[in-house]
Write an enzyme that holds these catalytic residues in place. Structure first.
Site, PDB file in Angstrom:
ATOM      1  N   LYS A  28       0.838  -1.209   0.000  1.00  0.00           N
ATOM      2  CA  LYS A  28       0.000   0.000   0.000  1.00  0.00           C
ATOM      3  C   LYS A  28       0.875   1.262   0.000  1.00  0.00           C
ATOM      4  O   LYS A  28       0.607   2.195  -0.760  1.00  0.00           O
ATOM      5  CB  LYS A  28      -0.922  -0.018   1.228  1.00  0.00           C
ATOM      6  CG  LYS A  28      -1.865   1.164   1.311  1.00  0.00           C
ATOM      7  CD  LYS A  28      -3.148   0.804   2.045  1.00  0.00           C
ATOM      8  CE  LYS A  28      -2.951   0.618   3.546  1.00  0.00           C
ATOM      9  NZ  LYS A  28      -2.779   1.904   4.239  1.00  0.00           N
ATOM     10  N   ARG A  33       2.806   5.951  -3.320  1.00  0.00           N
ATOM     11  CA  ARG A  33       3.965   6.748  -3.742  1.00  0.00           C
ATOM     12  C   ARG A  33       4.222   6.608  -5.240  1.00  0.00           C
ATOM     13  O   ARG A  33       4.690   7.564  -5.882  1.00  0.00           O
ATOM     14  CB  ARG A  33       5.198   6.325  -2.931  1.00  0.00           C
ATOM     15  CG  ARG A  33       5.116   6.803  -1.456  1.00  0.00           C
ATOM     16  CD  ARG A  33       6.073   6.021  -0.574  1.00  0.00           C
ATOM     17  NE  ARG A  33       6.184   6.537   0.783  1.00  0.00           N
ATOM     18  CZ  ARG A  33       5.290   6.316   1.766  1.00  0.00           C
ATOM     19  NH1 ARG A  33       4.201   5.603   1.535  1.00  0.00           N
ATOM     20  NH2 ARG A  33       5.504   6.807   2.984  1.00  0.00           N
ATOM     21  N   GLY A 100      -5.177   7.989   5.496  1.00  0.00           N
ATOM     22  CA  GLY A 100      -4.275   8.981   6.077  1.00  0.00           C
ATOM     23  C   GLY A 100      -3.045   9.167   5.209  1.00  0.00           C
ATOM     24  O   GLY A 100      -2.567  10.292   5.009  1.00  0.00           O
ATOM     25  N   ARG A 128      -8.969  12.316  12.191  1.00  0.00           N
ATOM     26  CA  ARG A 128      -7.527  12.134  12.448  1.00  0.00           C
ATOM     27  C   ARG A 128      -6.766  13.462  12.396  1.00  0.00           C
ATOM     28  O   ARG A 128      -7.150  14.380  11.683  1.00  0.00           O
ATOM     29  CB  ARG A 128      -6.962  11.112  11.441  1.00  0.00           C
ATOM     30  CG  ARG A 128      -7.620   9.749  11.627  1.00  0.00           C
ATOM     31  CD  ARG A 128      -7.117   8.729  10.651  1.00  0.00           C
ATOM     32  NE  ARG A 128      -5.735   8.389  10.895  1.00  0.00           N
ATOM     33  CZ  ARG A 128      -5.020   7.588  10.101  1.00  0.00           C
ATOM     34  NH1 ARG A 128      -5.588   7.056   9.031  1.00  0.00           N
ATOM     35  NH2 ARG A 128      -3.774   7.313  10.390  1.00  0.00           N
ATOM     36  N   SER A 173       6.748   9.274  12.197  1.00  0.00           N
ATOM     37  CA  SER A 173       5.724   9.096  11.169  1.00  0.00           C
ATOM     38  C   SER A 173       6.312   9.246   9.775  1.00  0.00           C
ATOM     39  O   SER A 173       6.803  10.317   9.404  1.00  0.00           O
ATOM     40  CB  SER A 173       4.608  10.133  11.360  1.00  0.00           C
ATOM     41  OG  SER A 173       3.788  10.163  10.212  1.00  0.00           O
ATOM     42  N   ASP A 326       1.768  -1.027  11.981  1.00  0.00           N
ATOM     43  CA  ASP A 326       0.448  -1.463  11.517  1.00  0.00           C
ATOM     44  C   ASP A 326       0.125  -2.904  11.936  1.00  0.00           C
ATOM     45  O   ASP A 326      -0.988  -3.381  11.711  1.00  0.00           O
ATOM     46  CB  ASP A 326       0.360  -1.360   9.988  1.00  0.00           C
ATOM     47  CG  ASP A 326       0.309   0.098   9.532  1.00  0.00           C
ATOM     48  OD1 ASP A 326      -0.127   0.959  10.319  1.00  0.00           O
ATOM     49  OD2 ASP A 326       0.710   0.375   8.392  1.00  0.00           O
ATOM     50  N   LYS A 353      -4.533   6.047  14.507  1.00  0.00           N
ATOM     51  CA  LYS A 353      -4.614   5.373  13.201  1.00  0.00           C
ATOM     52  C   LYS A 353      -6.068   5.443  12.713  1.00  0.00           C
ATOM     53  O   LYS A 353      -6.833   6.267  13.167  1.00  0.00           O
ATOM     54  CB  LYS A 353      -4.112   3.941  13.332  1.00  0.00           C
ATOM     55  CG  LYS A 353      -2.639   3.847  13.680  1.00  0.00           C
ATOM     56  CD  LYS A 353      -1.780   4.390  12.562  1.00  0.00           C
ATOM     57  CE  LYS A 353      -0.305   4.359  12.911  1.00  0.00           C
ATOM     58  NZ  LYS A 353       0.505   4.997  11.880  1.00  0.00           N
ATOM     59  N   ARG A 357      -6.395   2.109  17.871  1.00  0.00           N
ATOM     60  CA  ARG A 357      -6.233   0.653  17.727  1.00  0.00           C
ATOM     61  C   ARG A 357      -6.006  -0.050  19.061  1.00  0.00           C
ATOM     62  O   ARG A 357      -6.324  -1.245  19.182  1.00  0.00           O
ATOM     63  CB  ARG A 357      -5.103   0.340  16.734  1.00  0.00           C
ATOM     64  CG  ARG A 357      -5.541   0.618  15.308  1.00  0.00           C
ATOM     65  CD  ARG A 357      -4.513   0.271  14.275  1.00  0.00           C
ATOM     66  NE  ARG A 357      -5.110   0.340  12.943  1.00  0.00           N
ATOM     67  CZ  ARG A 357      -4.426   0.458  11.818  1.00  0.00           C
ATOM     68  NH1 ARG A 357      -3.107   0.521  11.844  1.00  0.00           N
ATOM     69  NH2 ARG A 357      -5.061   0.505  10.659  1.00  0.00           N
ATOM     70  N   ARG A 402      -7.654  -3.052   9.490  1.00  0.00           N
ATOM     71  CA  ARG A 402      -6.779  -3.983  10.225  1.00  0.00           C
ATOM     72  C   ARG A 402      -7.445  -4.524  11.493  1.00  0.00           C
ATOM     73  O   ARG A 402      -7.127  -5.623  11.944  1.00  0.00           O
ATOM     74  CB  ARG A 402      -5.438  -3.323  10.543  1.00  0.00           C
ATOM     75  CG  ARG A 402      -4.687  -2.928   9.274  1.00  0.00           C
ATOM     76  CD  ARG A 402      -3.219  -2.694   9.477  1.00  0.00           C
ATOM     77  NE  ARG A 402      -2.709  -1.849   8.401  1.00  0.00           N
ATOM     78  CZ  ARG A 402      -2.412  -2.271   7.174  1.00  0.00           C
ATOM     79  NH1 ARG A 402      -2.555  -3.531   6.840  1.00  0.00           N
ATOM     80  NH2 ARG A 402      -1.960  -1.431   6.259  1.00  0.00           N
TER      81      ARG A 402
HETATM   82  C1  S3P Z   1       2.443   4.782   6.163  1.00  0.00           C
HETATM   83  C2  S3P Z   1       2.955   5.175   7.367  1.00  0.00           C
HETATM   84  C3  S3P Z   1       2.398   4.756   8.664  1.00  0.00           C
HETATM   85  C4  S3P Z   1       1.437   3.580   8.533  1.00  0.00           C
HETATM   86  C5  S3P Z   1       0.523   3.724   7.357  1.00  0.00           C
HETATM   87  C6  S3P Z   1       1.315   3.842   6.065  1.00  0.00           C
HETATM   88  C7  S3P Z   1       3.063   5.290   4.921  1.00  0.00           C
HETATM   89  O1  S3P Z   1       1.714   5.849   9.233  1.00  0.00           O
HETATM   90  O2  S3P Z   1       0.689   3.429   9.708  1.00  0.00           O
HETATM   91  O3  S3P Z   1      -0.346   2.611   7.259  1.00  0.00           O
HETATM   92  O4  S3P Z   1       2.804   4.730   3.837  1.00  0.00           O
HETATM   93  O5  S3P Z   1       3.838   6.247   5.021  1.00  0.00           O
HETATM   94  P1  S3P Z   1       2.493   6.982  10.084  1.00  0.00           P
HETATM   95  O6  S3P Z   1       3.450   7.601   9.179  1.00  0.00           O
HETATM   96  O7  S3P Z   1       1.431   7.956  10.526  1.00  0.00           O
HETATM   97  O8  S3P Z   1       3.113   6.243  11.228  1.00  0.00           O
END
Ligand code: S3P
Length: 448
Positions: A28, A33, A100, A128, A173, A326, A353, A357, A402
């Site tokens: 994902k 990206r 997110g 969020r 993050s 995750d 999240k 969670r 999840r």
């Molecule tokens: C992700 C970063 C993580 C993860 C999300 C995917 C990403 O979140 O929980 O499922 O692709 O950059 P955070 O950056 O908020 O920790």
């Protein structure tokens, strides 16, 4: 409650002997990206193995709204990029659904172009925190106007004359880091991100692939990432690897389900993503990495997971948290079948999240006969040992894919079936979860 339409109640019943190969979908993080960087390159990027979950499809729509051409022909996604700084102003509100990652990365990508865009999401995403991204974007000169507490819906006015930024991320993050780096693409000079704990590094790796100059150094203050602004990104041909976060579900299902032996082929073991697999081995799980190799600069293996009746509870090292953030929900399910306690410290981020969670899993585990303690940034699961978890409850997924998948895995090894009020959110990241699990022999079904 489902994000898009009617709730889909689901049930998992005690199963045995999961067998076979589980081909999980594309990663994902890398899928989002690929579309965003493809849209910021000059020319056509081709992507195969893209995750066609709703989260990523929403990012594809967002890229179209900013002027990139994104379409699937045959098995390949074609992205006609408009170049760094080439986004046009969208004529509609950008709906990022449940994602997110989608909304935060897209906000970063548009924040240093002189256009305005309004973002929204589903009931989960609109709760969020967005200030973690809009605060650093303001340093570039962008403005954000959202609901109170920095929530969506929110309008972002991109900077007309962006300044480069030096930013130490206050939370671990990858989304925040990536938003700053994507914004830095259209700022002159060097944009620097410093992270105290290393988070997933797909943005850095992919930016290098697209031809940006980006350097990473591990220093006393943390990981320092320096991006040289205003590159011309060259289009790429991308083969998206399979998602270790999706692999977690068949792997954990096999570990707790009697008589199982499951292979999950072609899983990336990038150290910023693979923490769960090492934790499972520390708990005594029969999990092996077969056929170790390197693909596209990333370590890859076929995971082989077998039923593991003698799991023990452990203290999960907090410094491992970012590399398995995750995977804590499904880890807590495995912990329920271990002997002894599993303590998981340093996980405050789990509270923001798709759902809180810790709260969602603690409530559902308790309802199914498992004791759980929690604090703001830690939780402890009191394992009952194999065969001793009662089950029998209806759990609530809180619009969180999840959480839904974790409780369906739980029900494969409890005495009584486990129900989930709404499996609809599973389609955001793992649309093939149900057929994949049932093909292995898992008794998972929709309830009418
Ligand atoms: C992700 C970063 C993580 C993860 C999300 C995917 C990403 O979140 O929980 O499922 O692709 O950059 P955070 O950056 O908020 O920790």
């Amino acid at each position: 409650m489902s994000g898009h339409g009617e709730a889909i109640p689901m049930i998992a019943r005690r199963s045995s002997g999961l067998r076979g190969e589980a081909h999980v979908p594309g990663d994902k993080s890398i899928s989002h990206r690929s579309l965003i960087l493809g849209a910021m390159a000059v020319g056509e990027t081709r992507v195969t193995g893209l995750l066609e979950g709703q989260d990523v499809l929403d990012t594809a729509s967002a890229m179209r709204a900013f002027g990139a051409d994104v379409e699937k022909r045959g098995e390949t996604w074609h992205v006609q990029g408009v170049g760094v700084g080439g986004f046009c102003e969208p004529g509609q509100v950008i709906d990022c659904g449940n994602s997110g990652t989608g909304v935060r990365l897209v906000m970063g990508a548009m924040a240093t172009t002189a256009i305005t865009a309004t973002f929204t999401g589903d009931a989960s995403l609109n709760k969020r925190p967005m200030a973690r991204v809009t605060d650093p974007l303001a340093l570039f000169g962008a403005q954000a106007h959202g609901r109170s507490g920095g929530r969506l819906p929110m309008t972002v006015i991109g900077a007309r004359d962006p300044l480069p930024v030096r930013y130490a991320t206050p939370v671990p993050s990858a989304q925040v880091k990536s938003a700053v780096l994507l914004a830095g693409l259209n700022a002159p000079g060097e944009t620097v991100v410093i992270e105290r704990e290393a988070t997933r590094d797909h943005t850095e790796r992919m930016l290098t692939g697209f031809g940006a100059v980006i350097e990473t150094q591990d220093r006393a203050e943390g990981r320092v990432i320096v991006l040289h602004g205003q590159p011309e990104l060259s289009p790429q041909t991308i083969v998206v690897p399979r998602d270790p976060s999706s692999a977690a579900f068949p792997v954990c299902a096999a570990i707790i389900t009697e008589g199982s032996d499951v292979v999950v082929p072609n899983i990336g073991l990038n150290p910023t993503r693979a923490g769960l697999f090492f934790t499972l081995r520390d708990m005594g799980a029969d999990l092996t990495f077969e056929n170790m190799r390197e693909e596209g600069g990333e370590p890859v293996a076929d995971l082989r997971a077998k039923f593991s009746p003698d799991l023990v509870g452990i203290e999960v090292p907090p410094e491992r948290a970012a590399s398995m953030i995750d995977e804590y929900p499904v880890l807590s399910v495995v912990a329920a079948f271990a002997r002894g306690t599993t303590h998981m410290p340093g996980v405050r981020e789990l509270r923001v999240k798709e759902s809180d969670r810790i709260d969602a899993m603690a409530r559902g585990l308790r309802a199914n006969g498992v004791d759980v303690d929690e604090g703001e940034d830690w939780w402890t699961v009191y394992g009952r040992g194999h065969g001793n978890v009662r089950g029998g409850a209806v759990t609530v997924s809180h619009l969180d894919h999840r959480i839904a998948m974790s409780f369906l895995v739980l029900g494969l090894a409890t005495q009584d079936p486990v129900r989930v009020d709404d499996g609809g959110p599973i389609a955001t990241s793992f649309p093939t979860f149900e057929p994949l699990m049932t093909a292995l022999g898992a008794d998972i079904a929709r309830e009418t």
